[in-house]
Each structure stands twice: as structure tokens, then as C-alpha cells.
Design a protein around this motif. Sequence first.
Motif, mmCIF file in Angstrom:
data_model
loop_
_atom_site.group_PDB
_atom_site.id
_atom_site.type_symbol
_atom_site.label_atom_id
_atom_site.label_comp_id
_atom_site.label_asym_id
_atom_site.label_seq_id
_atom_site.Cartn_x
_atom_site.Cartn_y
_atom_site.Cartn_z
ATOM 1 N N THR A 107 -9.226 -6.837 -21.706
ATOM 2 C CA THR A 107 -10.581 -6.935 -21.127
ATOM 3 C C THR A 107 -10.642 -7.905 -19.943
ATOM 4 O O THR A 107 -11.504 -7.762 -19.082
ATOM 5 C CB THR A 107 -11.605 -7.401 -22.182
ATOM 6 O OG1 THR A 107 -11.079 -8.547 -22.835
ATOM 7 C CG2 THR A 107 -11.890 -6.330 -23.200
ATOM 8 N N ASP A 108 -9.722 -8.868 -19.900
ATOM 9 C CA ASP A 108 -9.761 -9.833 -18.782
ATOM 10 C C ASP A 108 -8.753 -9.497 -17.677
ATOM 11 O O ASP A 108 -8.456 -10.314 -16.817
ATOM 12 C CB ASP A 108 -9.488 -11.255 -19.306
ATOM 13 C CG ASP A 108 -8.112 -11.376 -19.962
ATOM 14 O OD1 ASP A 108 -7.388 -10.350 -20.056
ATOM 15 O OD2 ASP A 108 -7.753 -12.491 -20.380
ATOM 16 N N ALA A 109 -8.251 -8.250 -17.690
ATOM 17 C CA ALA A 109 -7.157 -7.911 -16.771
ATOM 18 C C ALA A 109 -7.596 -7.739 -15.329
ATOM 19 O O ALA A 109 -6.801 -7.947 -14.406
ATOM 20 C CB ALA A 109 -6.452 -6.640 -17.242
ATOM 21 N N ILE A 110 -8.841 -7.308 -15.117
ATOM 22 C CA ILE A 110 -9.328 -7.157 -13.742
ATOM 23 C C ILE A 110 -10.736 -7.733 -13.615
ATOM 24 O O ILE A 110 -11.457 -7.844 -14.609
ATOM 25 C CB ILE A 110 -9.324 -5.689 -13.265
ATOM 26 C CG1 ILE A 110 -10.090 -4.799 -14.237
ATOM 27 C CG2 ILE A 110 -7.946 -5.154 -13.037
ATOM 28 C CD1 ILE A 110 -10.205 -3.380 -13.772
ATOM 29 N N GLN A 111 -11.087 -8.073 -12.391
ATOM 30 C CA GLN A 111 -12.404 -8.669 -12.110
ATOM 31 C C GLN A 111 -13.377 -7.576 -11.675
ATOM 32 O O GLN A 111 -12.967 -6.625 -10.995
ATOM 33 C CB GLN A 111 -12.283 -9.694 -10.968
ATOM 34 C CG GLN A 111 -11.263 -10.783 -11.224
ATOM 35 C CD GLN A 111 -11.450 -11.427 -12.583
ATOM 36 O OE1 GLN A 111 -12.557 -11.832 -12.951
ATOM 37 N NE2 GLN A 111 -10.373 -11.489 -13.363
ATOM 38 N N PRO A 112 -14.672 -7.698 -12.036
ATOM 39 C CA PRO A 112 -15.663 -6.736 -11.551
ATOM 40 C C PRO A 112 -15.619 -6.657 -10.022
ATOM 41 O O PRO A 112 -15.531 -7.682 -9.348
ATOM 42 C CB PRO A 112 -17.000 -7.327 -12.027
ATOM 43 C CG PRO A 112 -16.641 -8.181 -13.190
ATOM 44 C CD PRO A 112 -15.271 -8.726 -12.896
ATOM 45 N N GLY A 113 -15.626 -5.422 -9.517
ATOM 46 C CA GLY A 113 -15.610 -5.219 -8.061
ATOM 47 C C GLY A 113 -14.232 -5.234 -7.438
ATOM 48 O O GLY A 113 -14.073 -4.908 -6.258
ATOM 49 N N GLN A 114 -13.209 -5.609 -8.206
ATOM 50 C CA GLN A 114 -11.855 -5.660 -7.656
ATOM 51 C C GLN A 114 -11.381 -4.252 -7.279
ATOM 52 O O GLN A 114 -11.636 -3.289 -8.017
ATOM 53 C CB GLN A 114 -10.905 -6.269 -8.700
ATOM 54 C CG GLN A 114 -9.654 -6.861 -8.104
ATOM 55 C CD GLN A 114 -8.845 -7.664 -9.126
ATOM 56 O OE1 GLN A 114 -9.069 -7.576 -10.339
ATOM 57 N NE2 GLN A 114 -7.890 -8.438 -8.638
ATOM 58 N N LYS A 115 -10.688 -4.137 -6.131
ATOM 59 C CA LYS A 115 -10.219 -2.830 -5.670
ATOM 60 C C LYS A 115 -8.889 -2.489 -6.340
ATOM 61 O O LYS A 115 -7.887 -3.192 -6.155
ATOM 62 C CB LYS A 115 -10.056 -2.829 -4.152
ATOM 63 C CG LYS A 115 -11.379 -2.846 -3.444
ATOM 64 C CD LYS A 115 -11.216 -2.630 -1.965
ATOM 65 C CE LYS A 115 -12.596 -2.612 -1.325
ATOM 66 N NZ LYS A 115 -12.564 -3.005 0.080
ATOM 67 N N VAL A 116 -8.925 -1.396 -7.098
ATOM 68 C CA VAL A 116 -7.795 -1.012 -7.938
ATOM 69 C C VAL A 116 -7.177 0.287 -7.432
ATOM 70 O O VAL A 116 -7.886 1.255 -7.163
ATOM 71 C CB VAL A 116 -8.288 -0.779 -9.390
ATOM 72 C CG1 VAL A 116 -7.177 -0.217 -10.258
ATOM 73 C CG2 VAL A 116 -8.844 -2.061 -9.978
ATOM 74 N N VAL A 117 -5.839 0.306 -7.316
ATOM 75 C CA VAL A 117 -5.129 1.578 -7.139
ATOM 76 C C VAL A 117 -4.391 1.866 -8.435
ATOM 77 O O VAL A 117 -3.671 1.010 -8.964
ATOM 78 C CB VAL A 117 -4.168 1.540 -5.936
ATOM 79 C CG1 VAL A 117 -3.199 2.721 -5.961
ATOM 80 C CG2 VAL A 117 -4.969 1.563 -4.632
ATOM 81 N N VAL A 118 -4.618 3.072 -8.969
ATOM 82 C CA VAL A 118 -3.950 3.482 -10.195
ATOM 83 C C VAL A 118 -2.717 4.302 -9.822
ATOM 84 O O VAL A 118 -2.750 5.053 -8.840
ATOM 85 C CB VAL A 118 -4.903 4.277 -11.112
ATOM 86 C CG1 VAL A 118 -5.942 3.354 -11.738
ATOM 87 C CG2 VAL A 118 -5.601 5.404 -10.370
ATOM 88 N N ALA A 119 -1.633 4.140 -10.592
ATOM 89 C CA ALA A 119 -0.376 4.780 -10.219
ATOM 90 C C ALA A 119 0.340 5.332 -11.446
ATOM 91 O O ALA A 119 0.283 4.753 -12.529
ATOM 92 C CB ALA A 119 0.527 3.759 -9.521
ATOM 93 N N ASP A 120 1.003 6.475 -11.254
ATOM 94 C CA ASP A 120 1.783 7.071 -12.339
ATOM 95 C C ASP A 120 2.857 7.956 -11.715
ATOM 96 O O ASP A 120 2.833 8.221 -10.510
ATOM 97 C CB ASP A 120 0.861 7.883 -13.256
ATOM 98 C CG ASP A 120 1.424 8.063 -14.657
ATOM 99 O OD1 ASP A 120 2.601 7.705 -14.902
ATOM 100 O OD2 ASP A 120 0.693 8.577 -15.523
ATOM 101 N N ASP A 121 3.790 8.433 -12.552
ATOM 102 C CA ASP A 121 4.838 9.303 -11.983
ATOM 103 C C ASP A 121 4.305 10.699 -11.708
ATOM 104 O O ASP A 121 4.711 11.334 -10.733
ATOM 105 C CB ASP A 121 6.080 9.360 -12.890
ATOM 106 C CG ASP A 121 5.828 10.083 -14.204
ATOM 107 O OD1 ASP A 121 4.728 9.951 -14.774
ATOM 108 O OD2 ASP A 121 6.737 10.800 -14.668
ATOM 109 N N LEU A 122 3.381 11.180 -12.570
ATOM 110 C CA LEU A 122 3.052 12.603 -12.518
ATOM 111 C C LEU A 122 1.605 12.869 -12.902
ATOM 112 O O LEU A 122 1.096 12.285 -13.856
ATOM 113 C CB LEU A 122 4.017 13.303 -13.481
ATOM 114 C CG LEU A 122 3.961 14.800 -13.644
ATOM 115 C CD1 LEU A 122 5.374 15.364 -13.825
ATOM 116 C CD2 LEU A 122 3.092 15.184 -14.814
ATOM 117 N N LEU A 123 0.975 13.752 -12.134
ATOM 118 C CA LEU A 123 -0.386 14.208 -12.433
ATOM 119 C C LEU A 123 -0.289 15.633 -12.963
ATOM 120 O O LEU A 123 0.076 16.545 -12.217
ATOM 121 C CB LEU A 123 -1.233 14.156 -11.156
ATOM 122 C CG LEU A 123 -2.679 14.625 -11.242
ATOM 123 C CD1 LEU A 123 -3.501 13.741 -12.184
ATOM 124 C CD2 LEU A 123 -3.326 14.638 -9.849
ATOM 125 N N ALA A 124 -0.603 15.796 -14.249
ATOM 126 C CA ALA A 124 -0.578 17.140 -14.856
ATOM 127 C C ALA A 124 -2.026 17.562 -15.105
ATOM 128 O O ALA A 124 -2.717 17.955 -14.176
ATOM 129 C CB ALA A 124 0.272 17.132 -16.115
#
Length: 174
Positions: A107-124
Motif C-alpha cells: 500500500t505504501d509502494a507509490i505516492q498519489p499522483g505519481q506517474k507510473v509506467v507498467v511493464a511486462d514481457d507479454l500482453l495477451a
Amino acid sequence: MTVDYRSWIRDIPNFPKEGILFRDITPLLGNGDAYKAAINTLAEQAKNWGAEVIIGPEARGYVVGAPLSYSLGIGFVPVRKKGKLPSETVSVTYDLEYGKDILEIHTDAIQPGQKVVVADDLLATGGTMAATIELVQKLGGDVVGAAFFIELLPLSGRDKLQGIPVHTLVQYDD
Ligand SMILES: O=P(O)(O)OC[C@H]1O[C@H](OP(=O)(O)OP(=O)(O)O)[C@H](O)[C@@H]1O
Ligand SMILES: Nc1ncnc2[nH]cnc12
């Protein structure tokens, strides 16, 4: 350097279940030039999106997300399967191309409003990434982009990602 990423991805029929054509990235990971080129390209994109933190789901999301964050000099936050994170978490249940699972984030991993890029190997089907995005949004994060090595076009995963910008290196039509 131009890399033919497709030549570094191996097709394994009927894994992990009958009828699934598994796109195996281990040859790409095992080649320094191909891996570096893939990360550099996605890092450039993440930088253009204004990434302040990278988030990736267990397990293959880590081999994309962690080098991306290292390359950009920003943090990496792991999303894990149920019961693995030691501190307080939020969780979400999601559907996979070959099953169902639960993902969690601290729950404390990111701050409100922080700009996040999500990443993974594959989008199925997009189930994993939709769940990851939902976790980030539960914490008030602003998902500015989603980066992948591979996209399986017939499964229409993009349609589950709320119109968030998506960048993929290789697209398969079958
Ligand atoms: O778009 P989707 O239909 O959700 O499928 C894509 C997800 O499936 C795979 O992970 P998997 O759950 O097999 O776990 P792993 O990374 O631990 O191998 C892959 O690494 C993506 O995270
Ligand atoms: N076809 C596929 N190949 C590799 N990883 C996957 N994750 C979900 N579908 C997959």
C-alpha cells in the motif's frame, strides 16, 4: 542497432496447456545485444511518457521492469502473486489466458499522483496488466503508459487497458 526481436522469441506449442502457443522470451533474454536493445527502446518510450516509477507483475514483468527502472534511474515496484509481500497490501483477482490468480502490491509502494509506467514481457488477454493498473489506481497512481516486449493481437489485450498508451516491440497476428 536494429534487432529482429521475433528471431529471438521461440514458439512452444501446447504449453502450459493444450491449445496455447507459448511465446518464449528466454532466447531474447539470453542474448545481450537483443535484451539491451529491447530495454533501451522501451526505456526511451517510458522516459517520453514521463515515468517516475516502473511497476511490473511477477515474474516475467521483473525481467522487463527492473532493467527499465535501472536504466532510467527511477524506482521499481514489484506486483506479486498472493501471499508473497511482507507488509500491508491491496489485492485484485484477475483472469489469465490459462487460469485465474490474485495480484498484490504494498500500500505504501507509490505516492498519489505519481506517474507510473507498467511493464511486462507479454500482453495477451490483458488480464494481468488490467489488474496491475487497477492496483496502481487503488493507490492513487497515474498510469501514463504500458510497455511490453510482445503483443498477441487476436486476444485484444489493449482493449482492457482503459485507453492508456501502449508500446510493444513485437506483434503476433496468430
Ligand atoms: O495478458 P494476460 O492474458 O494476462 O497474459 C500475460 C501474462 O501472462 C504471463 O504471466 P504468467 O501469469 O504466466 O506468470 P509468470 O510471469 O510468473 O510466468 C505473462 O508474463 C504476462 O504477465
Ligand atoms: N501465449 C503466451 N505465451 C507466453 N506467455 C503468455 N502469457 C499469456 N499467454 C502467453
